[in-house]
Design a protein around this motif. Structure first.
Motif, short mmCIF file in Angstrom:
data_model
loop_
_atom_site.label_atom_id
_atom_site.label_comp_id
_atom_site.label_asym_id
_atom_site.label_seq_id
_atom_site.Cartn_x
_atom_site.Cartn_y
_atom_site.Cartn_z
N GLY A 1 35.03 41.25 45.02
CA GLY A 1 35.38 41.80 46.31
C GLY A 1 34.31 41.58 47.37
O GLY A 1 34.55 41.82 48.56
N GLY A 2 33.16 41.14 46.94
CA GLY A 2 32.04 40.93 47.86
C GLY A 2 32.12 39.60 48.59
O GLY A 2 33.11 38.85 48.46
N SER A 3 31.07 39.32 49.36
CA SER A 3 31.04 38.13 50.20
C SER A 3 29.71 37.40 50.04
O SER A 3 28.68 38.00 49.72
CB SER A 3 31.21 38.51 51.67
N ARG B 1 27.71 33.66 51.88
CA ARG B 1 27.80 32.52 52.80
C ARG B 1 26.86 31.43 52.31
O ARG B 1 25.65 31.65 52.20
CB ARG B 1 27.41 32.92 54.22
N GLN C 1 31.88 30.26 54.13
CA GLN C 1 31.97 31.71 54.13
C GLN C 1 32.99 32.12 53.07
O GLN C 1 34.14 31.69 53.12
CB GLN C 1 32.39 32.23 55.50
N MET C 2 32.55 32.94 52.14
CA MET C 2 33.41 33.36 51.04
C MET C 2 33.56 34.87 51.07
O MET C 2 32.55 35.60 51.07
CB MET C 2 32.82 32.91 49.70
N ILE C 3 34.79 35.35 51.12
CA ILE C 3 35.07 36.78 51.08
C ILE C 3 36.02 37.06 49.92
O ILE C 3 36.59 36.14 49.35
CB ILE C 3 35.66 37.30 52.40
N SER C 4 36.16 38.34 49.61
CA SER C 4 37.07 38.76 48.53
C SER C 4 36.82 37.94 47.26
O SER C 4 37.76 37.45 46.63
CB SER C 4 38.53 38.62 48.97
N LEU C 5 35.58 37.81 46.91
CA LEU C 5 35.23 36.98 45.77
C LEU C 5 35.77 37.54 44.47
O LEU C 5 35.85 38.77 44.29
CB LEU C 5 33.71 36.81 45.68
N ARG D 1 40.63 33.10 51.72
CA ARG D 1 39.41 33.82 51.35
C ARG D 1 38.14 33.07 51.77
O ARG D 1 37.13 33.69 52.07
CB ARG D 1 39.38 34.06 49.85
N PHE D 2 38.20 31.75 51.74
CA PHE D 2 37.03 30.94 52.08
C PHE D 2 37.26 30.23 53.40
O PHE D 2 38.39 29.83 53.71
CB PHE D 2 36.78 29.88 51.00
N THR D 3 36.19 30.07 54.17
CA THR D 3 36.25 29.35 55.43
C THR D 3 35.10 28.36 55.51
O THR D 3 33.94 28.75 55.38
CB THR D 3 36.18 30.30 56.63
#
Length: 119
Positions: free
Chosen positions: A14-16, A18, A80-84, A65-67
């Motif tokens: 759930g973490g992020s 970059r 950028q990675m979120i909701s890992l 989830r990723f940009t």
């Protein structure tokens, strides 16, 4: 062309994070930049790519989830990675493809940065 990747680490689900990847020298032109990953016992797979024009492409598993983004002035690409998720755990590699001078094309890989997502 040497690439230096950074930004990996250990994060809870759930973490992020970059990731960043920069070229160590000036480059005449970069056609595309990308991020790939390789989990233990698996083949390297595409995560995301971005062209010189800004067009992006993502693996289905990371869409939403990723940009991926790029800074042309700095010859740098970001992820950028979120909701890992734990299944995102892998060594992440950056790749640049372009021309180091008007006559010499290249494709270079970064050294890899470890991303570990705990459940």
């Amino acid at each position: 062309v040497q690439l230096q990747a950074s930004g990996g680490g250990l994060v809870q689900a759930g973490g992020s994070l970059r990731l960043s990847c920069a070229a160590s020298e000036s480059i005449f032109s970069i056609n595309a930049m990308g991020w790939y990953r390789q989990a233990p016992g698996k083949q390297r797979e595409l995560v995301a790519t971005i062209t010189s024009g800004g067009s992006t492409n993502y693996a289905d598993s990371v869409k939403g989830r990723f940009t991926i983004s790029r800074d042309n002035a700095k010859n740098t690409v970001y992820l950028q990675m979120i909701s890992l998720k734990p299944e995102d755990t892998a060594v992440y590699y950056c790749n640049f493809h372009g021309y180091s001078d008007p006559w010499t094309d290249f494709s270079s890989w970064g050294q890899g940065t470890q991303v570990t997502v705990s459940s």
